[in-house]
Design a protein around this motif. Structure first.
Motif, PDB file in Angstrom:
ATOM      1  N   ARG A   1       3.218   7.246   2.781  1.00  0.00           N
ATOM      2  CA  ARG A   1       3.432   6.183   3.781  1.00  0.00           C
ATOM      3  C   ARG A   1       3.386   4.865   3.012  1.00  0.00           C
ATOM      4  NH1 ARG A   1      -0.641   7.136   7.222  1.00  0.00           N
ATOM      5  NH2 ARG A   1       0.678   8.515   8.420  1.00  0.00           N
ATOM      6  N   LEU A   2       4.427   4.044   3.194  1.00  0.00           N
ATOM      7  CA  LEU A   2       4.500   2.754   2.521  1.00  0.00           C
ATOM      8  C   LEU A   2       4.198   1.642   3.513  1.00  0.00           C
ATOM      9  CD1 LEU A   2       7.860   3.283   0.575  1.00  0.00           C
ATOM     10  CD2 LEU A   2       5.534   3.723  -0.234  1.00  0.00           C
ATOM     11  N   LYS A   3       3.424   0.678   3.069  1.00  0.00           N
ATOM     12  CA  LYS A   3       3.142  -0.507   3.884  1.00  0.00           C
ATOM     13  C   LYS A   3       3.837  -1.678   3.226  1.00  0.00           C
ATOM     14  CE  LYS A   3      -0.593  -3.191   5.892  1.00  0.00           C
ATOM     15  NZ  LYS A   3      -2.041  -3.383   5.969  1.00  0.00           N
TER      16      LYS A   3
ATOM     17  N   GLU B   1       0.836  -1.196   0.000  1.00  0.00           N
ATOM     18  CA  GLU B   1       0.000   0.000   0.000  1.00  0.00           C
ATOM     19  C   GLU B   1       0.874   1.251   0.000  1.00  0.00           C
ATOM     20  OE1 GLU B   1      -3.166   2.085   3.024  1.00  0.00           O
ATOM     21  OE2 GLU B   1      -3.102  -0.095   2.962  1.00  0.00           O
ATOM     22  N   ILE B   2       0.489   2.220  -0.802  1.00  0.00           N
ATOM     23  CA  ILE B   2       1.163   3.520  -0.830  1.00  0.00           C
ATOM     24  C   ILE B   2       0.087   4.563  -0.593  1.00  0.00           C
ATOM     25  CG2 ILE B   2       2.541   5.146  -2.161  1.00  0.00           C
ATOM     26  CD1 ILE B   2       3.487   2.764  -3.859  1.00  0.00           C
ATOM     27  N   GLU B   3       0.254   5.351   0.460  1.00  0.00           N
ATOM     28  CA  GLU B   3      -0.763   6.337   0.831  1.00  0.00           C
ATOM     29  C   GLU B   3      -0.157   7.742   0.838  1.00  0.00           C
ATOM     30  OE1 GLU B   3      -3.482   7.454   4.746  1.00  0.00           O
ATOM     31  OE2 GLU B   3      -2.059   5.806   4.846  1.00  0.00           O
ATOM     32  N   LEU B   4      -0.801   8.659   0.150  1.00  0.00           N
ATOM     33  CA  LEU B   4      -0.393  10.061   0.180  1.00  0.00           C
ATOM     34  C   LEU B   4      -0.800  10.621   1.535  1.00  0.00           C
ATOM     35  CD1 LEU B   4       0.780  12.430  -1.487  1.00  0.00           C
ATOM     36  CD2 LEU B   4      -1.566  12.943  -2.175  1.00  0.00           C
ATOM     37  N   VAL B   5       0.152  11.195   2.265  1.00  0.00           N
ATOM     38  CA  VAL B   5      -0.132  11.657   3.624  1.00  0.00           C
ATOM     39  C   VAL B   5       0.042  13.164   3.802  1.00  0.00           C
ATOM     40  CG1 VAL B   5       0.350   9.444   4.721  1.00  0.00           C
ATOM     41  CG2 VAL B   5       2.217  11.078   4.394  1.00  0.00           C
ATOM     42  N   GLY B   6       0.145  13.890   2.717  1.00  0.00           N
ATOM     43  CA  GLY B   6       0.284  15.340   2.803  1.00  0.00           C
ATOM     44  C   GLY B   6       0.249  15.938   1.416  1.00  0.00           C
ATOM     45  N   ASP B   7       0.453  17.228   1.359  1.00  0.00           N
ATOM     46  CA  ASP B   7       0.437  17.934   0.089  1.00  0.00           C
ATOM     47  C   ASP B   7       1.755  17.741  -0.649  1.00  0.00           C
ATOM     48  OD1 ASP B   7      -2.096  18.931   0.569  1.00  0.00           O
ATOM     49  OD2 ASP B   7      -1.326  20.736   1.559  1.00  0.00           O
TER      50      ASP B   7
END
Length: 115
Positions: free
Chosen positions: A111-113, A83-89
């Motif tokens: 954030r990488l899982k 999973e790759i999640e964008l956590v900011g601008d």
């Protein structure tokens, strides 16, 4: 570059003798070609007017190597990540007046899982 005769480009009046500078950063972020030019989009359609991928007389000599490197990077990243999640601008930046040719992501907080 110096303007050879009075003209208008993109609504901007230029007078003969004016000094102008060609900046490349907007080539793949052209607001006349893309609805949301600064949105990071890996699915963006091929942009024919950009020398890197558009072909023609200014095709980048390193394009094939760059594509291969990017492919390997994503293959390795995706094989190790679930999973790759964008956590900011995110933010784009030009490398400065000394190098107006390159524009890149200056910030992409994710954030990488692990897989």
């Amino acid at each position: 570059r110096i303007v050879g005769k009075d003209t208008e480009i993109g609504g901007q009046e230029l007078s003969e003798g004016d000094r102008v500078s060609l900046w490349y950063p907007s080539a793949n972020r052209d607001e006349s070609a893309f609805e949301d030019p600064f949105r990071f989009d890996i699915h963006r359609k091929k942009n024919e007017h950009v020398a890197f991928g558009g072909g023609g007389p200014h095709f980048c000599l390193g394009a094939h190597l760059a594509r291969r490197e990017i492919t390997i990077l994503f293959e390795e990243l995706l094989s190790r990540t679930s999973e790759i999640e964008l956590v900011g601008d995110y933010r784009y930046s030009v490398l400065g007046i000394g190098n107006p040719i390159l524009m890149s992501l200056g910030k992409l907080p994710v954030r990488l899982k692990a897989a």
